[in-house]
Design a protein around this motif. Structure first.
Motif, PDB file in Angstrom:
ATOM      1  N   ILE A 244      66.474  26.169  37.155  1.00  4.58           N
ATOM      2  CA  ILE A 244      66.362  25.988  38.605  1.00  4.58           C
ATOM      3  C   ILE A 244      65.434  24.804  38.864  1.00  4.58           C
ATOM      4  O   ILE A 244      64.282  24.819  38.410  1.00  4.58           O
ATOM      5  N   PRO A 245      65.889  23.769  39.569  1.00  2.00           N
ATOM      6  CA  PRO A 245      65.010  22.626  39.856  1.00  2.00           C
ATOM      7  C   PRO A 245      63.750  23.084  40.597  1.00  2.00           C
ATOM      8  O   PRO A 245      63.811  23.897  41.515  1.00  2.00           O
ATOM      9  N   ALA A 246      62.595  22.570  40.175  1.00  2.00           N
ATOM     10  CA  ALA A 246      61.311  22.941  40.779  1.00  2.00           C
ATOM     11  C   ALA A 246      60.791  21.824  41.664  1.00  2.00           C
ATOM     12  O   ALA A 246      60.981  20.648  41.363  1.00  2.00           O
ATOM     13  N   LEU A 247      60.132  22.198  42.749  1.00  2.00           N
ATOM     14  CA  LEU A 247      59.567  21.210  43.673  1.00  2.00           C
ATOM     15  C   LEU A 247      58.537  20.324  42.972  1.00  2.00           C
ATOM     16  O   LEU A 247      58.451  19.131  43.226  1.00  2.00           O
ATOM     17  N   ALA A 248      57.771  20.915  42.056  1.00  2.00           N
ATOM     18  CA  ALA A 248      56.717  20.176  41.361  1.00  2.00           C
ATOM     19  C   ALA A 248      57.259  19.309  40.228  1.00  2.00           C
ATOM     20  O   ALA A 248      56.504  18.619  39.561  1.00  2.00           O
ATOM     21  N   GLY A 249      58.573  19.335  40.030  1.00  2.00           N
ATOM     22  CA  GLY A 249      59.181  18.603  38.922  1.00  2.00           C
ATOM     23  C   GLY A 249      59.533  19.559  37.801  1.00  2.00           C
ATOM     24  O   GLY A 249      58.979  20.653  37.694  1.00  2.00           O
ATOM     25  N   GLY A 250      60.451  19.158  36.966  1.00  2.00           N
ATOM     26  CA  GLY A 250      60.898  20.030  35.888  1.00  2.00           C
ATOM     27  C   GLY A 250      61.791  21.136  36.416  1.00  2.00           C
ATOM     28  O   GLY A 250      62.404  21.009  37.484  1.00  2.00           O
ATOM     29  N   VAL A 251      61.865  22.236  35.664  1.00  2.00           N
ATOM     30  CA  VAL A 251      62.736  23.346  36.044  1.00  2.00           C
ATOM     31  C   VAL A 251      62.002  24.677  35.898  1.00  2.00           C
ATOM     32  O   VAL A 251      60.999  24.780  35.193  1.00  2.00           O
ATOM     33  N   LEU A 252      62.516  25.668  36.589  1.00  2.00           N
ATOM     34  CA  LEU A 252      62.068  27.046  36.459  1.00  2.00           C
ATOM     35  C   LEU A 252      63.185  27.830  35.795  1.00  2.00           C
ATOM     36  O   LEU A 252      64.339  27.742  36.219  1.00  2.00           O
ATOM     37  N   ASP A 253      62.868  28.572  34.745  1.00  4.89           N
ATOM     38  CA  ASP A 253      63.847  29.435  34.077  1.00  4.89           C
ATOM     39  C   ASP A 253      63.336  30.863  34.180  1.00  4.89           C
ATOM     40  O   ASP A 253      62.370  31.231  33.499  1.00  4.89           O
ATOM     41  N   LEU A 254      63.949  31.653  35.044  1.00  2.00           N
ATOM     42  CA  LEU A 254      63.473  33.007  35.292  1.00  2.00           C
ATOM     43  C   LEU A 254      63.539  33.875  34.040  1.00  2.00           C
ATOM     44  O   LEU A 254      62.731  34.785  33.865  1.00  2.00           O
ATOM     45  N   ALA A 255      64.483  33.597  33.160  1.00  2.00           N
ATOM     46  CA  ALA A 255      64.622  34.375  31.926  1.00  2.00           C
ATOM     47  C   ALA A 255      63.459  34.116  30.972  1.00  2.00           C
ATOM     48  O   ALA A 255      63.180  34.923  30.088  1.00  2.00           O
ATOM     49  N   ALA A 256      62.757  33.002  31.136  1.00  2.00           N
ATOM     50  CA  ALA A 256      61.650  32.640  30.240  1.00  2.00           C
ATOM     51  C   ALA A 256      60.395  33.466  30.510  1.00  2.00           C
ATOM     52  O   ALA A 256      59.450  33.423  29.722  1.00  2.00           O
ATOM     53  N   PHE A 257      60.371  34.224  31.616  1.00  2.00           N
ATOM     54  CA  PHE A 257      59.188  35.016  31.960  1.00  2.00           C
ATOM     55  C   PHE A 257      59.247  36.427  31.391  1.00  2.00           C
ATOM     56  O   PHE A 257      58.459  37.287  31.788  1.00  2.00           O
TER      57      PHE A 257
ATOM     58  N   ARG B 155      70.426  44.538  35.927  1.00  2.00           N
ATOM     59  CA  ARG B 155      71.059  43.468  35.168  1.00  2.00           C
ATOM     60  C   ARG B 155      70.037  42.466  34.676  1.00  2.00           C
ATOM     61  O   ARG B 155      69.100  42.135  35.400  1.00  2.00           O
ATOM     62  N   PRO B 156      70.208  41.946  33.459  1.00  2.00           N
ATOM     63  CA  PRO B 156      69.286  40.909  32.991  1.00  2.00           C
ATOM     64  C   PRO B 156      69.501  39.605  33.739  1.00  2.00           C
ATOM     65  O   PRO B 156      70.612  39.301  34.166  1.00  2.00           O
ATOM     66  N   VAL B 157      68.433  38.857  33.887  1.00  2.00           N
ATOM     67  CA  VAL B 157      68.511  37.556  34.558  1.00  2.00           C
ATOM     68  C   VAL B 157      69.042  36.537  33.561  1.00  2.00           C
ATOM     69  O   VAL B 157      68.521  36.417  32.454  1.00  2.00           O
ATOM     70  N   PRO B 158      70.084  35.792  33.921  1.00  2.00           N
ATOM     71  CA  PRO B 158      70.628  34.793  32.999  1.00  2.00           C
ATOM     72  C   PRO B 158      69.707  33.582  32.890  1.00  2.00           C
ATOM     73  O   PRO B 158      68.970  33.276  33.827  1.00  2.00           O
ATOM     74  N   PRO B 159      69.719  32.896  31.755  1.00  2.00           N
ATOM     75  CA  PRO B 159      68.909  31.676  31.638  1.00  2.00           C
ATOM     76  C   PRO B 159      69.544  30.545  32.432  1.00  2.00           C
ATOM     77  O   PRO B 159      70.582  30.014  32.040  1.00  2.00           O
ATOM     78  N   VAL B 160      68.955  30.234  33.576  1.00  2.00           N
ATOM     79  CA  VAL B 160      69.463  29.162  34.440  1.00  2.00           C
ATOM     80  C   VAL B 160      68.300  28.246  34.779  1.00  2.00           C
ATOM     81  O   VAL B 160      67.219  28.712  35.145  1.00  2.00           O
TER      82      VAL B 160
ATOM     83  N   GLY C  67      73.657  27.594  44.971  1.00  2.00           N
ATOM     84  CA  GLY C  67      73.956  28.946  44.515  1.00  2.00           C
ATOM     85  C   GLY C  67      73.990  29.097  43.000  1.00  2.00           C
ATOM     86  O   GLY C  67      74.845  29.792  42.465  1.00  2.00           O
ATOM     87  N   LEU C  68      73.036  28.452  42.305  1.00  2.00           N
ATOM     88  CA  LEU C  68      72.964  28.615  40.847  1.00  2.00           C
ATOM     89  C   LEU C  68      72.686  30.064  40.467  1.00  2.00           C
ATOM     90  O   LEU C  68      73.258  30.596  39.524  1.00  2.00           O
ATOM     91  N   VAL C  69      71.773  30.708  41.196  1.00  2.00           N
ATOM     92  CA  VAL C  69      71.425  32.095  40.890  1.00  2.00           C
ATOM     93  C   VAL C  69      71.605  33.049  42.057  1.00  2.00           C
ATOM     94  O   VAL C  69      71.574  34.259  41.869  1.00  2.00           O
ATOM     95  N   SER C  70      71.769  32.540  43.266  1.00  2.00           N
ATOM     96  CA  SER C  70      71.878  33.418  44.433  1.00  2.00           C
ATOM     97  C   SER C  70      73.103  33.057  45.259  1.00  2.00           C
ATOM     98  O   SER C  70      73.408  31.890  45.448  1.00  2.00           O
ATOM     99  N   ARG C  71      73.772  34.088  45.757  1.00  2.00           N
ATOM    100  CA  ARG C  71      74.966  33.853  46.576  1.00  2.00           C
ATOM    101  C   ARG C  71      75.069  34.894  47.672  1.00  2.00           C
ATOM    102  O   ARG C  71      74.724  36.053  47.472  1.00  2.00           O
ATOM    103  N   VAL C  72      75.576  34.476  48.804  1.00  2.00           N
ATOM    104  CA  VAL C  72      75.892  35.418  49.873  1.00  2.00           C
ATOM    105  C   VAL C  72      77.112  36.231  49.467  1.00  2.00           C
ATOM    106  O   VAL C  72      77.189  37.435  49.691  1.00  2.00           O
TER     107      VAL C  72
END
Length: 200
Positions: A60-73, A53-58, A142-147
């Motif tokens: 994700i808050p980053a510890l260093a500030g800003g956000v991480l978008d897994l779809a951008a990689f 499945r493709p990763v959705p553009p979400v 649980g923006l991108v991960s869920r039990v």
């Protein structure tokens, strides 16, 4: 007078099993060659996901500030590790992931996403482990991960902790492994090479 030995039933059965195994072996090798190289631990193996499945553009808050978008990689491999400060195996694996992130492999990005509900505990923990190169994100809600991924639409189901997912160059989740793994091993490198070449 010469005696003729009649094979016992046990010898005949053993011969049939041996012959069957010799026929089965090439087929097993052929099947293994059609997928990713084997990689795992005594308890867990890297599992290729059927119907990636493709990763959705979400964001994700980053510890260093800003956000991480897994779809951008897209166009690069992304190793996404889900962890928590209470997880003993995570404490062992995170420094290894940090070394992998610092290894200079240009086609790979390593992201470690904390599932801790208490975000304030994450920064001191990261400093304590001296994680300097690893991109750290937060996903307590649980923006991108869920039990309960069967009930919620997400590409990352938390089957265990830690758990790592590999996103291929097309931006799809290719496979996962639960538990701590040796990401600096030759076997792990072979898996990265396989998916970097577009393998599936």
């Amino acid at each position: 007078m010469t005696s003729v030995r009649v094979p016992t039933r046990r010898a005949v059965v053993a011969g049939m099993i041996g012959a069957g195994a010799s026929f089965a072996m090439p087929a097993a090798r052929l099947h293994a060659a059609s997928g990713p190289p084997q990689f795992g631990t005594i308890r867990h193996q890297f599992t290729q996901i059927e119907g990636a499945r493709p990763v959705p553009p979400v964001a994700i808050p980053a510890l260093a500030g800003g956000v991480l978008d897994l779809a951008a990689f897209r166009g690069r491999l992304v190793l996404v590790n889900f962890w928590a400060t209470w997880c003993a195996a995570c404490r062992t694996e995170l420094p290894m992931l940090d070394r992998l992130a610092a290894s200079g492999r240009s086609d790979l990005t390593v992201v470690a996403i904390s599932t801790d509900r208490n975000r304030a505990a994450v920064a001191p923990y990261v400093r304590q482990l001296k994680l300097r190169k690893l991109a750290i994100g937060f996903d307590p809600g649980g923006l991108v991960s869920r039990v309960d991924a069967a009930e919620v639409d997400t590409p990352f189901a938390l089957y265990g902790m830690p758990i790592s997912f590999l996103i291929g160059i097309t931006g799809q989740v290719e496979g996962y492994i639960t538990g701590e793994a040796d990401w600096l091993s030759t076997e792990a490198g072979a898996v990265f090479d396989y998916y970097a070449a577009g393998g599936r």
